[in-house]
Structure formats: C-alpha cells, structure tokens
Motif scaffolding. Structure first.
Motif, mmCIF file in Angstrom:
data_model
loop_
_atom_site.group_PDB
_atom_site.id
_atom_site.type_symbol
_atom_site.label_atom_id
_atom_site.label_comp_id
_atom_site.label_asym_id
_atom_site.label_seq_id
_atom_site.Cartn_x
_atom_site.Cartn_y
_atom_site.Cartn_z
ATOM 1 N N TYR A 1 -5.130 3.311 -2.846
ATOM 2 C CA TYR A 1 -4.402 4.115 -3.532
ATOM 3 C C TYR A 1 -4.468 5.101 -2.842
ATOM 4 O O TYR A 1 -3.456 6.188 -1.952
ATOM 5 N N VAL A 2 -5.572 5.647 -2.143
ATOM 6 C CA VAL A 2 -5.726 6.875 -1.625
ATOM 7 C C VAL A 2 -5.363 7.069 -0.545
ATOM 8 O O VAL A 2 -5.130 8.110 -0.221
ATOM 9 N N GLN B 1 -1.999 7.317 -0.155
ATOM 10 C CA GLN B 1 -1.248 7.827 -0.066
ATOM 11 C C GLN B 1 -1.559 9.532 0.567
ATOM 12 O O GLN B 1 -0.928 9.995 1.571
ATOM 13 N N GLU C 1 -7.482 12.298 -7.525
ATOM 14 C CA GLU C 1 -6.831 11.565 -8.192
ATOM 15 C C GLU C 1 -7.575 10.847 -9.323
ATOM 16 O O GLU C 1 -7.035 10.369 -10.249
ATOM 17 N N PRO D 1 -5.277 6.920 -11.509
ATOM 18 C CA PRO D 1 -3.865 7.178 -10.879
ATOM 19 C C PRO D 1 -3.051 6.009 -11.601
ATOM 20 O O PRO D 1 -3.475 4.626 -11.118
#
Length: 126
Positions: free
Chosen positions: A70-71, A74, A93, A100
């Motif tokens: 996810y990081v 993003q 986050e 998140p």
C-alpha cells in the motif's frame, strides 16, 4: 489439517527481502520497498521470538506485506513521496487504532490489517 511450523526470524527476514520487487511498479520504487523491509525487520524478529502461535505470526507477517504494498502504491501515485524516508511514510499511514484503508479488502481482512498496524504502531512507539 496441515500445521504451520514456527519460522525463525532469519527465515522470515529472508522471505521479506523479496518483497520490494513484488511491490515495485517501477524500478525506482525498489529503494522505498527496501526501506520498508528495514523498518519491518525488528518487528518481525519480535513477532518470531514471541509466544504468539505460528498462524498468528504468519497473519501479522502477511499483513505487513499488504501494508508495504500500500505504501509503495501510494508513492507511485505521488512521486514526491519517493524522496521521503520509509519511516516518514509509515508514520503517515499508521495510527494508534488502525492502519490504512485497503479498498479491495474484505471487512475481515481490514480488521486483521488494523490489528497488525496497531501492534506495529505500539512497537514503533514503545
């Protein structure tokens, strides 16, 4: 029913070393992924050394992979984030009570991720 054997911290860390390549949409994403793995490693070592059941350790481990992905995703949307440290991006986050929101996760998957993120947040801020 197969049993999940406890993996050593070294086995888990070796598995994590492959994560940056799986997260990277572009080659320039790999350094961020490597930074995330460095952030996750002490936590994974503590999980592996804990008295948690092996399936619980594995669940947290798998959730860290989700968090890292996810990081990195993003950062792909906001390339200026590639100049920031993995620690700074994680601090944005993670919250004391949740992680998140992952759009395509089920409610149970999101609860599981949130539990891991809470535990990781406490570990980072202890």
């Amino acid at each position: 029913m197969p049993t999940t054997r406890r993996k050593t911290p070294e086995q888990l860390i070796a598995e994590m070393r492959r994560w940056p390549e799986t997260w990277a949409g572009l080659p320039e994403h790999v350094p961020l992924g490597e930074g995330l793995v460095k952030c996750f490693a002490p936590f994974v070592r503590s999980l592996a050394a804990s008295d948690l059941a092996p399936p619980t350790v594995r669940r947290h481990f798998d959730n860290l992979w989700t968090l890292g992905g996810y990081v990195v995703k993003q950062a792909g949307y906001y390339p200026e984030n590639l100049e920031r440290t993995a620690e700074a991006l994680l601090d944005e986050e993670l919250a004391p009570d949740e992680g998140p929101w992952i759009a395509d996760s089920t409610e149970a998957e999101q609860r599981s991720l949130d539990a891991t993120c809470r535990k990781f947040y406490k570990f980072r801020h202890a």
